[in-house]
Design a protein around this motif. Structure first.
Motif, PDB file in Angstrom:
ATOM      1  N   LEU A 146      27.688  20.405   2.022  1.00 36.30           N
ATOM      2  CA  LEU A 146      26.825  19.511   1.255  1.00 36.30           C
ATOM      3  C   LEU A 146      25.426  20.105   1.121  1.00 36.30           C
ATOM      4  N   GLU A 147      24.951  20.175  -0.103  1.00 35.57           N
ATOM      5  CA  GLU A 147      23.621  20.694  -0.375  1.00 35.57           C
ATOM      6  C   GLU A 147      22.571  19.603  -0.151  1.00 35.57           C
ATOM      7  N   PRO A 148      21.310  19.994   0.119  1.00 32.61           N
ATOM      8  CA  PRO A 148      20.240  18.990   0.223  1.00 32.61           C
ATOM      9  C   PRO A 148      20.094  18.229  -1.091  1.00 32.61           C
ATOM     10  N   ASP A 149      19.745  16.925  -0.980  1.00 38.59           N
ATOM     11  CA  ASP A 149      19.582  16.095  -2.179  1.00 38.59           C
ATOM     12  C   ASP A 149      18.166  16.297  -2.729  1.00 38.59           C
ATOM     13  N   LEU A 150      17.937  17.486  -3.288  1.00 42.54           N
ATOM     14  CA  LEU A 150      16.606  17.817  -3.818  1.00 42.54           C
ATOM     15  C   LEU A 150      16.278  16.996  -5.059  1.00 42.54           C
ATOM     16  N   GLU A 151      17.326  16.525  -5.743  1.00 46.23           N
ATOM     17  CA  GLU A 151      17.096  15.676  -6.920  1.00 46.23           C
ATOM     18  C   GLU A 151      16.342  14.413  -6.515  1.00 46.23           C
ATOM     19  N   ALA A 152      16.787  13.774  -5.408  1.00 44.01           N
ATOM     20  CA  ALA A 152      16.117  12.559  -4.934  1.00 44.01           C
ATOM     21  C   ALA A 152      14.682  12.880  -4.521  1.00 44.01           C
ATOM     22  N   LYS A 153      14.506  14.000  -3.813  1.00 46.99           N
ATOM     23  CA  LYS A 153      13.163  14.398  -3.389  1.00 46.99           C
ATOM     24  C   LYS A 153      12.233  14.544  -4.588  1.00 46.99           C
ATOM     25  N   GLU A 154      12.714  15.232  -5.625  1.00 47.43           N
ATOM     26  CA  GLU A 154      11.891  15.460  -6.815  1.00 47.43           C
ATOM     27  C   GLU A 154      11.591  14.151  -7.539  1.00 47.43           C
ATOM     28  N   LEU A 155      12.563  13.236  -7.544  1.00 44.83           N
ATOM     29  CA  LEU A 155      12.333  11.947  -8.202  1.00 44.83           C
ATOM     30  C   LEU A 155      11.273  11.135  -7.465  1.00 44.83           C
ATOM     31  N   TRP A 156      11.273  11.184  -6.132  1.00 38.83           N
ATOM     32  CA  TRP A 156      10.228  10.501  -5.373  1.00 38.83           C
ATOM     33  C   TRP A 156       8.854  11.127  -5.662  1.00 38.83           C
ATOM     34  N   GLN A 157       8.837  12.432  -5.786  1.00 40.04           N
ATOM     35  CA  GLN A 157       7.575  13.108  -6.123  1.00 40.04           C
ATOM     36  C   GLN A 157       7.079  12.675  -7.500  1.00 40.04           C
ATOM     37  N   GLU A 196       3.752  14.544  -0.842  1.00 41.01           N
ATOM     38  CA  GLU A 196       4.696  15.471  -0.214  1.00 41.01           C
ATOM     39  C   GLU A 196       4.908  15.144   1.260  1.00 41.01           C
ATOM     40  N   ASP A 197       3.807  14.822   1.990  1.00 40.51           N
ATOM     41  CA  ASP A 197       3.951  14.587   3.433  1.00 40.51           C
ATOM     42  C   ASP A 197       4.485  13.196   3.773  1.00 40.51           C
ATOM     43  N   HIS A 198       4.826  12.420   2.746  1.00 43.56           N
ATOM     44  CA  HIS A 198       5.482  11.120   2.954  1.00 43.56           C
ATOM     45  C   HIS A 198       6.945  11.164   2.535  1.00 43.56           C
ATOM     46  N   ILE A 199       7.426  12.366   2.190  1.00 40.06           N
ATOM     47  CA  ILE A 199       8.828  12.547   1.799  1.00 40.06           C
ATOM     48  C   ILE A 199       9.483  13.413   2.869  1.00 40.06           C
ATOM     49  N   LEU A 200      10.471  12.855   3.568  1.00 43.73           N
ATOM     50  CA  LEU A 200      11.008  13.507   4.760  1.00 43.73           C
ATOM     51  C   LEU A 200      12.512  13.736   4.648  1.00 43.73           C
ATOM     52  N   PRO A 201      13.014  14.879   5.128  1.00 46.83           N
ATOM     53  CA  PRO A 201      14.462  15.108   5.141  1.00 46.83           C
ATOM     54  C   PRO A 201      15.116  14.312   6.268  1.00 46.83           C
ATOM     55  N   ASP A 225       0.848  -1.197   0.000  1.00 43.42           N
ATOM     56  CA  ASP A 225       0.000   0.000   0.000  1.00 43.42           C
ATOM     57  C   ASP A 225       0.885   1.249   0.000  1.00 43.42           C
ATOM     58  N   PRO A 226       0.839   2.086  -1.048  1.00 42.00           N
ATOM     59  CA  PRO A 226       1.689   3.292  -1.097  1.00 42.00           C
ATOM     60  C   PRO A 226       1.467   4.207   0.109  1.00 42.00           C
ATOM     61  N   ASN A 227       0.260   4.193   0.672  1.00 43.10           N
ATOM     62  CA  ASN A 227      -0.030   5.068   1.802  1.00 43.10           C
ATOM     63  C   ASN A 227       0.709   4.650   3.080  1.00 43.10           C
ATOM     64  N   ARG A 228       1.242   3.435   3.069  1.00 41.54           N
ATOM     65  CA  ARG A 228       2.003   2.981   4.238  1.00 41.54           C
ATOM     66  C   ARG A 228       3.509   3.212   4.068  1.00 41.54           C
ATOM     67  N   LEU A 229       3.927   3.703   2.930  1.00 41.10           N
ATOM     68  CA  LEU A 229       5.347   3.879   2.641  1.00 41.10           C
ATOM     69  C   LEU A 229       5.765   5.335   2.829  1.00 41.10           C
ATOM     70  N   TYR A 230       6.942   5.521   3.422  1.00 42.60           N
ATOM     71  CA  TYR A 230       7.519   6.851   3.641  1.00 42.60           C
ATOM     72  C   TYR A 230       8.963   6.812   3.140  1.00 42.60           C
ATOM     73  N   VAL A 231       9.407   7.888   2.532  1.00 42.09           N
ATOM     74  CA  VAL A 231      10.773   7.919   2.006  1.00 42.09           C
ATOM     75  C   VAL A 231      11.517   9.100   2.613  1.00 42.09           C
ATOM     76  N   THR A 232      12.816   8.953   2.708  1.00 41.13           N
ATOM     77  CA  THR A 232      13.650  10.036   3.229  1.00 41.13           C
ATOM     78  C   THR A 232      14.699  10.420   2.195  1.00 41.13           C
ATOM     79  N   TYR A 233      15.170  11.643   2.307  1.00 38.90           N
ATOM     80  CA  TYR A 233      16.271  12.116   1.452  1.00 38.90           C
ATOM     81  C   TYR A 233      17.225  12.925   2.321  1.00 38.90           C
TER      82      TYR A 233
END
Length: 957
Positions: free
Chosen positions: A147-158, A164-169, A130-138
């Motif tokens: 080191l800059e934030p890995d916004l590329e990974a964040k955007e790829l998950w999006q 948005e609220d399942h993608i966490l720094p 279930d995608p609603n049970r999955l959370y990802v971090t970057y």
């Protein structure tokens, strides 16, 4: 649509198929024992076997060097060293000492976009989570590290549909992966799964919540950490992922616990069958009222670690990874005894078949090694079982004292004593202390440990100088003190015995008490009976201890016999001993077992030698200890390799028949009549004499002692200790055959685990030769051949196998030498042609010197041959020659000063000295020549120019 029912086997198979369809090569798991990586105690992550690829150190001939994409399931152990989950096992639902790590890999091929896209596709589309049970971090970035934030990974998950609220720094600890203090590293992106669902669990990610767990980590390896902690971008970017197999299966089977899945249920069923315990109910903490569910988890986890570690060569011992294996086994044994109320001695080996049935198809090595694993588990359990009862009673005594005193902790001395006397590893004592709400001060334990070791060290130096009983002291014991000689029949049996102290021997006098002796004084103890083996017949003495629990402990470091009296030499660990005290006599069983192997192996070897080499073979001496067997025998010539092979094969055939060992005391005259009986020429044997027969009952031998069939049996006069059956020996490997005197030869052989270790070493060395053979010719191959020649000479493996390895390697060496000669000849011709072509040009016909770099490698012989050519055939001309290149990392130079220039004051010594200043190194030789090797190849062009200018200045041209 009905949800698919996943099995553990199906989950693993689907993972392989998914990535294989996307161009990945399925790579077998490497060993959990990283034989080629001394930095690791155990393989603890999927990337370990690929480490040389990431570091750029993998040989071009290694098959893995061609990998671009890979997928695997790696066997991992985290039970010691930096990564240690042992303390958590059993207490929670997701920690394991042994686990599988599923992984997909890209070596300079695809990167973040594909890795993230495939992760989401596999988890949600293929596995159906279930995608609603999955959370990802970057990675959130780190300003201090630049080191800059890995916004590329964040955007790829999006982009793949993660809300948005399942993608966490995440910070450096959680979302930046590093191989070590230096080397490849990079940001990572984790996938977490909420086992509850129907809520937003973002605030529970990376908070050690057992119901919100990390299942997958994608590492984007794009930097190289330098020694100064700075980061450089890698020339090639890699993907390194790891997914916990057990955690994934738990999610797919919709279980809140890894242990409630079909990865563990077959093991639980077997444990229940063996123990008769209630069924497993997956309760934790206070809910597990009787502790039985925790015990199920511990035993199931531990049999996995024990089986895979032993199969891959990590056998229990007191050092490094072997000690981890021993600790795990003893921890599991105590759980089994306490909570399942079973006898320890062969418990884990009864669970073993269920694990082999379950995982043997994926990991065939545990099928192949099943019998070895069973023997080792039983041997270790038996040894621990002998002290477990007494150790638990002693622990209870210490625990009661601590609780009554209000200290709420065990002293360091008590914890150390539980290990040293009863074999309780510190973490097992810690576990038992926690059950009683007691703590342990590890600093106190360290002090107690060091104190004991210092005492042991000071006395161990005295082992060779322990006082002996002389004829007068033997007479004193016998005639004045009326001390009877001890009964030592128990030395042939397994286990501890109770005995009484008769006297204490200081080396000069007999005493009734140790009370007045200074601390750490070496002395001896006489008992009324003993199970210790006193050194004789080539077999080393037993070591061990004499104990009165919590009153006194005497460490036995040596056991000797004089005129029938047996002296146990050593020192007091604590307390005091007095005549009449009853002690528990414990020889070191784990040391005695390989001694038994080697002694029975000696008998079998002796028999095989006679069968292969003839009747002139007579024993001239032997040594049997815990490491090896050494056998000296009469033979006029060296034993050939074919003969050694026959001897080794015949010995192992005898071993594999698993013959029973028989022994009996027989009248000497009768025993001598047994056809083919072996004895040491010139040795005086007692009457009656002990006869040891391998495979035939001694009584049967005595019925028809002259039967010619007995000639085919190993029968010897022997007072040593032996295995019950030959199969326990496992293998006999002859590692050395040599001459020690005229007509006397010596064989050294290994048995048991030591034999298996050298067999593994031989296999690894064979692979090394394969890799060298496949390498292209060049400096790297030449250097490898040189080092391997040294290592082969020092290699300890079967003498027969070593000869095979040497034959194979000699072919590689010959090919390299032939290529060197071929290239040497070609380069010498190239060098001479280049110089003669220079002088042949019209513009150079009147020139009497040449200074320049030749189109050759750093080939000293080619330069030498050109110099010799002019020295012998064109003496007037001068040449200063250079070879090598900065790319090769080497430079050579040489000069011959011809008669034209030598008459003008030019000397080879002065000229080459000017050049050596530039390229480094030194030059040598006698006028008019000089040669040298430079250490600064990057200054080759400058050196050529320096040589030219020096000559011009000298000639003032």
């Amino acid at each position: 649509m009905e949800k698919k029912q996943w099995t553990g086997v199906g989950v693993r198979k689907t993972f392989f198929e998914f990535f294989e369809q996307r161009g990945h090569t399925i790579v077998p798991s490497s060993s959990v024992v990283p034989h080629d990586d001394p930095t690791l105690l155990f393989t603890n992550a999927g990337m370990n076997q690929f480490k040389p690829i990431f570091l750029g150190s993998i040989a071009s001939t290694n098959d893995m060097s061609k990998l671009k994409r890979a997928v695997d399931s790696q066997k991992c152990i985290r039970a010691g060293g930096k990564h240690n989950d042992l303390d958590d096992v059993g207490k929670d639902s997701y920690h394991h000492t042994f686990f599988e790590m599923l992984g997909n890999w890209s070596f300079g091929d695809y990167f973040k976009k594909e890795a993230i896209g495939w992760s989401w596709e596999l988890l949600t589309k293929v596995y159906g989570l279930d995608p609603n049970r999955l959370y990802v971090t970057y990675f959130e970035g780190n300003k201090e590290m630049g080191l800059e934030p890995d916004l590329e990974a964040k955007e790829l998950w999006q982009s793949v549909g993660v809300p948005e609220d399942h993608i966490l720094p995440g910070n450096m600890k959680d979302n930046f992966w590093e191989m070590g203090d230096q080397g490849p590293c990079g940001p990572c992106s984790e996938v977490h799964y909420d086992k509850v669902g129907g809520r937003n669990a973002a605030h529970l990610v990376n908070m050690d919540d057992p119901l919100v767990v990390e299942v997958w980590n994608n590492v984007f390896m794009q930097y190289d950490r330098q020694a100064d902690k700075s980061l450089k971008s890698l020339p090639a970017k890699h993907i390194d992922t790891g997914m916990g197999f057990e955690r994934l299966v738990s999610a797919l089977q919709d279980k809140s616990s890894n242990y409630a899945t079909d990865i563990f249920t077959p093991l639980f069923a077997k444990i229940q069958e063996v123990t008769g315990a209630r069924e497993y109910t997956d309760k934790y903490g206070k809910d597990d009222v009787d502790g039985i569910d925790t015990a199920y988890r511990v035993v199931a986890d531990h049999i996995r670690l024990l089986t895979f570690s032993i199969s891959d060569g990590a056998v229990p011992n007191n050092d490094g990874r072997g000690y981890v294996v021993r600790r795990v086994l003893r921890r599991g044994s105590r759980y089994a005894r306490k909570y399942f109320n079973v006898e320890i001695g062969s418990f884990f080996s009864k669970i073993l078949p269920a694990l082999v049935d379950q995982m043997g198809e994926q990991f065939p090595e545990i099928v192949k090694k099943q019998n070895d694993v069973k023997e080792i588990l039983d041997e270790e359990e038996e040894a621990f079982a002998r002290t477990l009862d007494r150790g638990e009673k002693q622990f209870e005594k210490y625990a009661t004292q601590a609780l009554n005193s209000g200290a709420k902790k065990l002293t360091g001395a008590d914890v150390w004593r539980l290990y040293d006397t009863f074999g309780f590893p510190e973490d097992l004592t810690k576990l038992m202390a926690e059950e009683r709400q007691l703590s342990i001060d590890e600093d106190e334990v360290a002090v107690a440990r060091e104190k004991a070791r210092e005492a042991s060290k000071s006395v161990k130096n005295s082992v060779q100088t322990f006082a002996k009983l002389n004829v007068h002291q033997i007479a004193e014991l016998k005639d004045q003190l009326k001390v009877p000689t001890p009964n030592d029949e128990a030395k042939f049996l397994k286990g501890d015995i109770k005995a009484k102290v008769q006297l204490i021997y200081t080396g000069t006098e007999f005493k009734k008490s140790s009370k007045d002796l200074p601390p750490n004084t070496p002395f001896g103890i006489l008992l009324d009976k003993t199970n210790f083996y006193a050194e004789q017949g080539g077999q080393v003495a037993d070591t061990g201890r004499l104990v009165i629990d919590d009153v006194a402990e005497f460490k036995v470091l040596d056991t000797q016999q004089f005129g029938g009296y047996i002296i146990h030499n050593g020192y007091l660990e604590y307390g005091e001993l007095n005549a009449g005290d009853e002690v528990i006599a414990e020889y070191d069983e784990l040391r005695r077992q390989p001694i038994r192997n080697n002694h029975t192996g000696t008998h079998i070897l002796n028999h095989s030698l006679r069968e292969v080499l003839g009747d002139d073979i007579n024993q001239k001496g032997s040594l049997v200890d815990q490491d090896k067997l050494r056998f000296d025998f009469s033979h006029k010539t060296g034993v050939t390799i074919p003969e050694l092979k026959k001897i080794e094969d015949m010995s192992n055939s005898y071993v594999q028949q698993n013959c029973k060992i028989y022994s009996k005391d027989v009248e000497l005259d009768v025993a001598k009549q047994i056809n083919g009986v072996r004895a040491v020429f010139g040795e005086t044997y007692p009457n009656p004499v002990r006869v040891v027969s391998v495979g035939i009952d001694v009584d049967m031998l005595l019925e028809t002692p002259e039967n010619p069939e007995w000639r085919k049996v190993s029968v010897e006069f022997c007072g040593g200790t032996h295995v019950d059956q030959t199969g326990i020996i496992k293998d006999l490997v002859i590692v050395e055959e040599s001459g020690i005197a005229k007509g006397i030869r010596r064989i050294v052989a290994y048995t048991g685990d030591a034999a298996h270790a050298v067999q593994r070493e031989a296999v690894e060395f064979g692979k090394r030769i394969d890799l060298i053979e496949a390498m292209p010719f060049g400096p790297e191959k030449e250097a490898e051949v040189k080092q391997t020649t040294v290592d082969l000479n020092n290699l300890i493996v079967s003498a027969v196998t070593k000869e095979d390895l040497r034959t194979r390697f000699n072919k590689v060496v010959k090919a390299v030498v032939d290529e060197q000669k071929k290239r040497q000849k070609a380069e010498s011709k190239t060098a001479l042609d280049a110089v003669t072509a220079h002088f042949a040009k019209d513009e150079n016909k009147d020139t009497n010197y040449f200074v320049g770099q030749l189109p050759i490698s750093a080939n000293t012989k080619a330069i030498s041959e050109v110099m010799n050519h002019f020295k012998s055939k064109d003496k007037a001309k001068t040449v200063y020659l250079f070879g090598g290149s900065p790319a090769e990392g080497a430079v050579v130079h040489g000069v011959y000063v011809g008669t034209d220039l030598s008459s003008k004051g030019v000397t080879a010594e002065q000229w080459s000295a000017a050049v050596s200043e530039v390229v480094g190194g030194k030059s040598g030789g006698k006028e008019p020549t000089r040669q040298g090797q430079g250490t600064k190849a990057e200054k080759l062009d400058e050196a050529v120019e320096t040589a030219r200018k020096w000559l011009e200045e000298k000639l003032k041209i």
